[in-house]
Write an enzyme that holds these catalytic residues in place. Structure first.
Site, PDB file in Angstrom:
ATOM      1  N   ASP A   1       3.602  42.897  58.029  1.00 42.54           N
ATOM      2  CA  ASP A   1       3.689  42.001  58.838  1.00 42.54           C
ATOM      3  C   ASP A   1       5.110  41.771  59.227  1.00 42.54           C
ATOM      4  OD1 ASP A   1       5.243  40.853  56.645  1.00 42.54           O
ATOM      5  OD2 ASP A   1       3.309  40.148  55.880  1.00 42.54           O
TER       6      ASP A   1
ATOM      7  N   GLY B   1       3.666  38.869  44.442  1.00 41.30           N
ATOM      8  CA  GLY B   1       2.394  38.775  44.728  1.00 41.30           C
ATOM      9  C   GLY B   1       1.996  40.184  45.019  1.00 41.30           C
ATOM     10  N   THR B   2       1.989  41.193  44.203  1.00 35.99           N
ATOM     11  CA  THR B   2       1.665  42.604  44.427  1.00 35.99           C
ATOM     12  C   THR B   2       0.277  42.558  43.501  1.00 35.99           C
ATOM     13  OG1 THR B   2       2.758  43.348  42.569  1.00 35.99           O
ATOM     14  CG2 THR B   2       3.858  43.729  44.851  1.00 35.99           C
TER      15      THR B   2
ATOM     16  N   ASN C   1       3.625  45.220  52.625  1.00 40.75           N
ATOM     17  CA  ASN C   1       3.076  44.238  53.961  1.00 40.75           C
ATOM     18  C   ASN C   1       3.345  44.912  55.081  1.00 40.75           C
ATOM     19  OD1 ASN C   1       1.954  42.628  51.871  1.00 40.75           O
ATOM     20  ND2 ASN C   1       3.770  41.407  52.142  1.00 40.75           N
TER      21      ASN C   1
ATOM     22  N   HIS D   1       4.188  50.719  54.027  1.00 38.81           N
ATOM     23  CA  HIS D   1       2.818  50.727  54.691  1.00 38.81           C
ATOM     24  C   HIS D   1       2.918  50.831  56.163  1.00 38.81           C
ATOM     25  CE1 HIS D   1      -0.002  49.606  51.324  1.00 38.81           C
ATOM     26  NE2 HIS D   1       0.675  50.792  51.078  1.00 38.81           N
TER      27      HIS D   1
ATOM     28  N   CYS E   1       0.003  59.203  79.375  1.00 36.21           N
ATOM     29  CA  CYS E   1      -0.978  60.213  79.314  1.00 36.21           C
ATOM     30  C   CYS E   1      -2.273  59.834  79.027  1.00 36.21           C
ATOM     31  CB  CYS E   1      -0.308  61.217  78.282  1.00 36.21           C
ATOM     32  SG  CYS E   1      -0.767  60.779  76.412  1.00 36.21           S
TER      33      CYS E   1
END
Ligand SMILES: [Zn+2]
Length: 274
Positions: A118, A214-215, A116, A133, A174
């Site tokens: 989050d 919960g994967t 996650n 991630h 930039c």
């Protein structure tokens, strides 16, 4: 052997009491209890699984789209970011953070690996977190050394909404396009984090209990440590309301929601007699 949920929960508590090093692998399911939509939920607002630009959400959130049309990638990343900022970590995140403290005080260790972006594990107080991630709260310039770390509070929402006004957002130094430190589809995982985790898993002291919460099987590198642990006869637990590819590998499969299961386990753990 058939075990009732009650027997399964008691077994998990007994394992936890005996364990020194525990690994938690978490996926979208743990944040679903916060009411957070998955990235598919964000993209799924449109017809036939396509966004209004006619792409799948995976295409929108891919490295090649970011190269070609960063404004599209940013549009959906910000929808995710705003959803994250509008929700909070739930009991499952909080209990894992609490267990980390408990084991730490007893000379043990808890490690969290999450797919996650989050940041809820850290926001709930977990310290040993590997975000495979990446995280939406760190922004950096694709050209110069500019970067910005967003604090997990109300200011994030304001900042994300501000970024939404001119897409793609540009570097104040930039004018190059900026991006959050997340792994987009097609991009490779952060090598340093992976190597460090690999060391923790293999060359460190390993783990004596592994949870998967919960994967989904979609990210096989996230679920691989669970399968490895199961093959090594290390106790494994999966918490997932729906069966996944992992369910057949784990020793205990709890068909429950994350927060519900962890609250039940915590209740039993803190009760003396079992
Ligand atoms: Zn720059």
């Amino acid at each position: 052997m058939f075990l009732s949920n009650e027997e399964k929960l008691n077994t998990v508590v007994n394992w936890l009491r005996k364990s020194k090093r525990v690994l938690f692998i978490t996926g979208a399911g743990i944040s679903a209890d916060s009411g957070l939509p998955t990235y598919r939920g964000v993209g799924g607002l449109y017809n036939r699984g396509r966004t209004e630009e006619g792409y799948t959400i995976e295409e929108c959130l891919s490295g090649s789209m970011f190269q070609r049309k960063p404004e599209i990638t940013w549009k959906y990343m910000l929808q995710l970011g705003i959803a994250v900022a509008e929700h909070q970590p739930n009991d499952a995140h909080r209990i894992i953070a609490e267990w980390e403290k408990r084991l730490n005080d007893a000379g043990g260790k808890i490690v969290v690996v999450t797919q996650n972006i989050d940041n809820y594990h850290r926001a709930a107080g977990s310290k040993n977190v590997y975000e495979f991630h990446g995280s939406l709260r760190i922004l950096y310039c694709t050209d110069c050394s500019w970067s910005e770390e967003l604090e997990p509070d109300a200011a994030v929402l304001t900042r994300f909404k501000e970024l939404q006004t001119t897409l793609p957002p540009r570097c104040p130094e930039c004018r190059a396009v900026i991006r959050p430190r997340v792994v987009l589809f097609e991009e490779s995982l952060p090598r340093y984090e992976i190597e460090e985790f690999r060391y923790e898993f293999n060359n460190g002291k390993g783990f004596d209990l592994v949870f998967s919460i919960g994967t989904s099987a979609m990210f096989s590198y996230i679920t691989a440590p669970v399968r490895t642990a199961a093959l090594q006869k290390i106790p494994t637990v999966e918490i997932n309301p729906v069966e996944s590819d992992l369910s057949q590998y784990v020793e205990i499969y709890l068909p429950m929601r994350a927060a519900e299961a962890l609250l039940e386990i915590e209740k039993r753990w803190t009760t003396k007699e079992l």
